[in-house]
Design a protein around this motif. Sequence first.
Motif, mmCIF file in Angstrom:
data_model
loop_
_atom_site.group_PDB
_atom_site.id
_atom_site.type_symbol
_atom_site.label_atom_id
_atom_site.label_comp_id
_atom_site.label_asym_id
_atom_site.label_seq_id
_atom_site.Cartn_x
_atom_site.Cartn_y
_atom_site.Cartn_z
ATOM 1 N N LEU A 252 -17.850 5.308 2.107
ATOM 2 C CA LEU A 252 -16.750 5.486 3.062
ATOM 3 C C LEU A 252 -15.984 4.176 3.205
ATOM 4 O O LEU A 252 -16.530 3.181 3.704
ATOM 5 C CB LEU A 252 -17.287 5.896 4.446
ATOM 6 N N PHE A 253 -14.730 4.155 2.785
ATOM 7 C CA PHE A 253 -13.885 2.976 2.965
ATOM 8 C C PHE A 253 -13.587 2.836 4.456
ATOM 9 O O PHE A 253 -13.269 3.823 5.128
ATOM 10 C CB PHE A 253 -12.584 3.183 2.172
ATOM 11 N N GLU A 254 -13.667 1.629 4.968
ATOM 12 C CA GLU A 254 -13.523 1.364 6.405
ATOM 13 C C GLU A 254 -14.483 2.244 7.219
ATOM 14 O O GLU A 254 -14.181 2.612 8.360
ATOM 15 C CB GLU A 254 -12.075 1.568 6.870
ATOM 16 N N LEU B 130 -2.907 -13.288 1.001
ATOM 17 C CA LEU B 130 -1.796 -12.393 1.343
ATOM 18 C C LEU B 130 -2.209 -11.404 2.424
ATOM 19 O O LEU B 130 -1.368 -10.881 3.146
ATOM 20 C CB LEU B 130 -1.336 -11.635 0.092
ATOM 21 N N HIS B 131 -3.507 -11.127 2.526
ATOM 22 C CA HIS B 131 -3.993 -10.113 3.469
ATOM 23 C C HIS B 131 -5.417 -10.486 3.848
ATOM 24 O O HIS B 131 -6.224 -10.789 2.970
ATOM 25 C CB HIS B 131 -3.925 -8.746 2.774
ATOM 26 N N MET B 132 -5.710 -10.433 5.143
ATOM 27 C CA MET B 132 -7.018 -10.911 5.613
ATOM 28 C C MET B 132 -8.029 -9.797 5.842
ATOM 29 O O MET B 132 -9.128 -10.062 6.331
ATOM 30 C CB MET B 132 -6.841 -11.700 6.919
ATOM 31 N N GLU B 133 -7.699 -8.533 5.534
ATOM 32 C CA GLU B 133 -8.719 -7.502 5.717
ATOM 33 C C GLU B 133 -9.898 -7.844 4.805
ATOM 34 O O GLU B 133 -9.704 -8.259 3.645
ATOM 35 C CB GLU B 133 -8.168 -6.104 5.409
ATOM 36 N N PRO B 134 -11.137 -7.680 5.318
ATOM 37 C CA PRO B 134 -12.293 -8.202 4.581
ATOM 38 C C PRO B 134 -12.542 -7.578 3.210
ATOM 39 O O PRO B 134 -13.338 -8.127 2.444
ATOM 40 C CB PRO B 134 -13.461 -7.941 5.541
ATOM 41 N N ASP B 135 -11.884 -6.464 2.878
ATOM 42 C CA ASP B 135 -12.074 -5.968 1.503
ATOM 43 C C ASP B 135 -11.404 -6.903 0.499
ATOM 44 O O ASP B 135 -11.656 -6.809 -0.703
ATOM 45 C CB ASP B 135 -11.587 -4.522 1.328
ATOM 46 N N HIS B 136 -10.588 -7.825 0.988
ATOM 47 C CA HIS B 136 -9.967 -8.837 0.106
ATOM 48 C C HIS B 136 -10.343 -10.265 0.508
ATOM 49 O O HIS B 136 -10.301 -11.158 -0.315
ATOM 50 C CB HIS B 136 -8.445 -8.695 0.120
ATOM 51 N N ALA B 137 -10.673 -10.412 1.794
ATOM 52 C CA ALA B 137 -10.949 -11.759 2.296
ATOM 53 C C ALA B 137 -12.436 -12.092 2.246
ATOM 54 O O ALA B 137 -12.845 -13.204 2.588
ATOM 55 C CB ALA B 137 -10.440 -11.880 3.739
ATOM 56 N N VAL C 271 -3.729 -5.113 -4.848
ATOM 57 C CA VAL C 271 -5.136 -5.510 -4.680
ATOM 58 C C VAL C 271 -6.108 -4.347 -4.830
ATOM 59 O O VAL C 271 -7.317 -4.533 -4.700
ATOM 60 C CB VAL C 271 -5.363 -6.224 -3.333
ATOM 61 N N HIS C 272 -5.592 -3.144 -5.044
ATOM 62 C CA HIS C 272 -6.433 -1.995 -5.413
ATOM 63 C C HIS C 272 -5.727 -1.258 -6.547
ATOM 64 O O HIS C 272 -4.522 -1.039 -6.488
ATOM 65 C CB HIS C 272 -6.575 -0.996 -4.265
ATOM 66 N N GLY C 273 -6.490 -0.829 -7.542
ATOM 67 C CA GLY C 273 -5.930 0.057 -8.558
ATOM 68 C C GLY C 273 -5.186 -0.666 -9.666
ATOM 69 O O GLY C 273 -5.279 -1.892 -9.824
ATOM 70 N N VAL D 184 2.004 -3.860 6.644
ATOM 71 C CA VAL D 184 1.768 -3.257 5.327
ATOM 72 C C VAL D 184 0.659 -4.082 4.652
ATOM 73 O O VAL D 184 0.898 -4.837 3.746
ATOM 74 C CB VAL D 184 3.033 -3.294 4.446
ATOM 75 N N HIS D 185 -0.512 -4.099 5.202
ATOM 76 C CA HIS D 185 -1.133 -3.106 6.030
ATOM 77 C C HIS D 185 -1.503 -3.620 7.419
ATOM 78 O O HIS D 185 -1.659 -2.842 8.369
ATOM 79 C CB HIS D 185 -2.374 -2.645 5.246
ATOM 80 N N TRP D 186 -1.646 -4.913 7.604
ATOM 81 C CA TRP D 186 -2.005 -5.518 8.886
ATOM 82 C C TRP D 186 -0.851 -6.431 9.311
ATOM 83 O O TRP D 186 0.062 -6.712 8.506
ATOM 84 C CB TRP D 186 -3.301 -6.333 8.731
ATOM 85 N N GLN E 246 -0.322 -7.139 -2.499
ATOM 86 C CA GLN E 246 -1.546 -6.845 -1.723
ATOM 87 C C GLN E 246 -1.746 -5.332 -1.583
ATOM 88 O O GLN E 246 -1.753 -4.641 -2.579
ATOM 89 C CB GLN E 246 -1.648 -7.680 -0.435
ATOM 90 N N ASP E 247 -1.949 -4.773 -0.390
ATOM 91 C CA ASP E 247 -2.322 -3.349 -0.298
ATOM 92 C C ASP E 247 -1.241 -2.392 -0.812
ATOM 93 O O ASP E 247 -1.559 -1.273 -1.251
ATOM 94 C CB ASP E 247 -2.620 -2.977 1.155
ATOM 95 N N ALA E 248 0.016 -2.780 -0.710
ATOM 96 C CA ALA E 248 1.093 -1.884 -1.141
ATOM 97 C C ALA E 248 0.940 -1.577 -2.629
ATOM 98 O O ALA E 248 0.559 -2.451 -3.412
ATOM 99 C CB ALA E 248 2.451 -2.517 -0.877
ATOM 100 N N ARG F 161 -3.491 9.772 -1.178
ATOM 101 C CA ARG F 161 -4.499 9.829 -0.110
ATOM 102 C C ARG F 161 -4.697 8.442 0.492
ATOM 103 O O ARG F 161 -4.823 8.293 1.709
ATOM 104 C CB ARG F 161 -5.830 10.381 -0.651
ATOM 105 N N TYR F 162 -4.690 7.433 -0.353
ATOM 106 C CA TYR F 162 -4.772 6.048 0.141
ATOM 107 C C TYR F 162 -3.551 5.743 1.016
ATOM 108 O O TYR F 162 -3.674 5.222 2.123
ATOM 109 C CB TYR F 162 -4.832 5.104 -1.062
ATOM 110 N N TYR F 163 -2.373 6.106 0.518
ATOM 111 C CA TYR F 163 -1.150 5.816 1.274
ATOM 112 C C TYR F 163 -1.182 6.519 2.633
ATOM 113 O O TYR F 163 -0.956 5.906 3.678
ATOM 114 C CB TYR F 163 0.098 6.265 0.490
HETATM 115 FE FE1 FEO Z 1 -5.809 -3.491 4.161
HETATM 116 FE FE2 FEO Z 1 -7.232 -3.203 1.054
HETATM 117 O O1 FEO Z 1 -7.075 -3.799 2.823
#
Ligand code: FEO
Length: 398
Positions: A21-23, A77-84, A224-226, A145-147, A164-166, A193-195
Amino acid sequence: MTAKILDTLHFIGTNDRNKTLFESNWPLPFGISYNSYLITDKKTALLDTIEYGSDRSYFEDVAAMLNGRDLDYLVILHMEPDHAGMIGELLQRYPSTTVVTNARALKLLDIYFPCVDKSRTREVKEGDSLDLGHHKLQFVMTPMVHWPESMMAYCTTEQILFSQDAFGTFGTLDGGIFDDEINLEYYKDEMLRYYTNIIGRFSAQVAKALQKASTLPIRIICPVHGPVWRTDPKVVFDWYSNWAASKGEKGVVLAYATMYSHTQRTTDYIARKLSENGIRDIRVFNVSNTHPSFILREIWKYNGLVLGSCSYNTGMHPNMHHLCHEIEIMQPGKKKVFLFGGYSWSGGGLKHLQLFAQNMQERHQWELLNPGTELAGYPAAHDLAGLDPLIASYAATL
Ligand code: FEO
């Protein structure tokens, strides 16, 4: 996992097929990738990292691509922990590295990694540049986009957007990393679905970011994904532009909650009548069997939404409540809505759907075309037939 994008630009990423489960919320039936990027110019710079512990070989890959050189900059570029996630350990391994990011990200850095010394950070603002030699990174703030701290970097010399997430997606990179190496259609549904579940709520901000980006010539998009879009980034740019506009095409999603198939009988009846009235795109979901993220993706695509719930403790079924909650949070755009309910010893399912839809009508211009109908028990054929004129007039509006 590494790949050369240019002689001086490297993809360093990993596939996560363990997280379910993501997040802790969004199912990952096809996993997810975390991507970071290393520029080896006169100066070296790593753009973002990956989730903590998701790949023990990550630091080996960074070291191999640096090929004995030091890391001059870590650009966040983005501090959400899936990247940070790897920032703390990375900065321990490279004690001379300077963190380059914006003021909001620095605040998050402080609460996630309080051990990072302020003297090792450099704050950047909208339009600021980082000169690496040949590569010159210009920073573009893209809040939400996203935080709130999210930003993108644009390499002006090579016309590369580090987004980053975009333009990201769920789904691992199964061999192919670049858009010209994969079947794009495979990723399109998971990307939507991600969007719809991760950043769709911020579509107004996405549209603003796309507007900014549309003024730049973009040769390569590095999310940062895909997949990395090196051959035809316009494809994903157009997908995102359409999704951000939240304009559903003609079609209907029917989502229902049922305990003993009575409400399902009504749902199938309505679906058949919609078909007889010329609707070609009809998607039906039992909310107790399908996670809201998949239903929300389909809701995003179409302009019609039919919601039906059995009555459950004088309200709507808990799983319908879950779906309505996600819809309210994610705001999938204007919808034409048709409601119905089912009951045995008390009503309540329809009433609570009405309250939800009225709220969406007031806040998000939903169109509630009739108050809906609540059918008793196992719906009788004549009761179902009584819905025919309502269904026909509803179909005519789509
Ligand atoms: Fe908003 Fe992939 O983290």
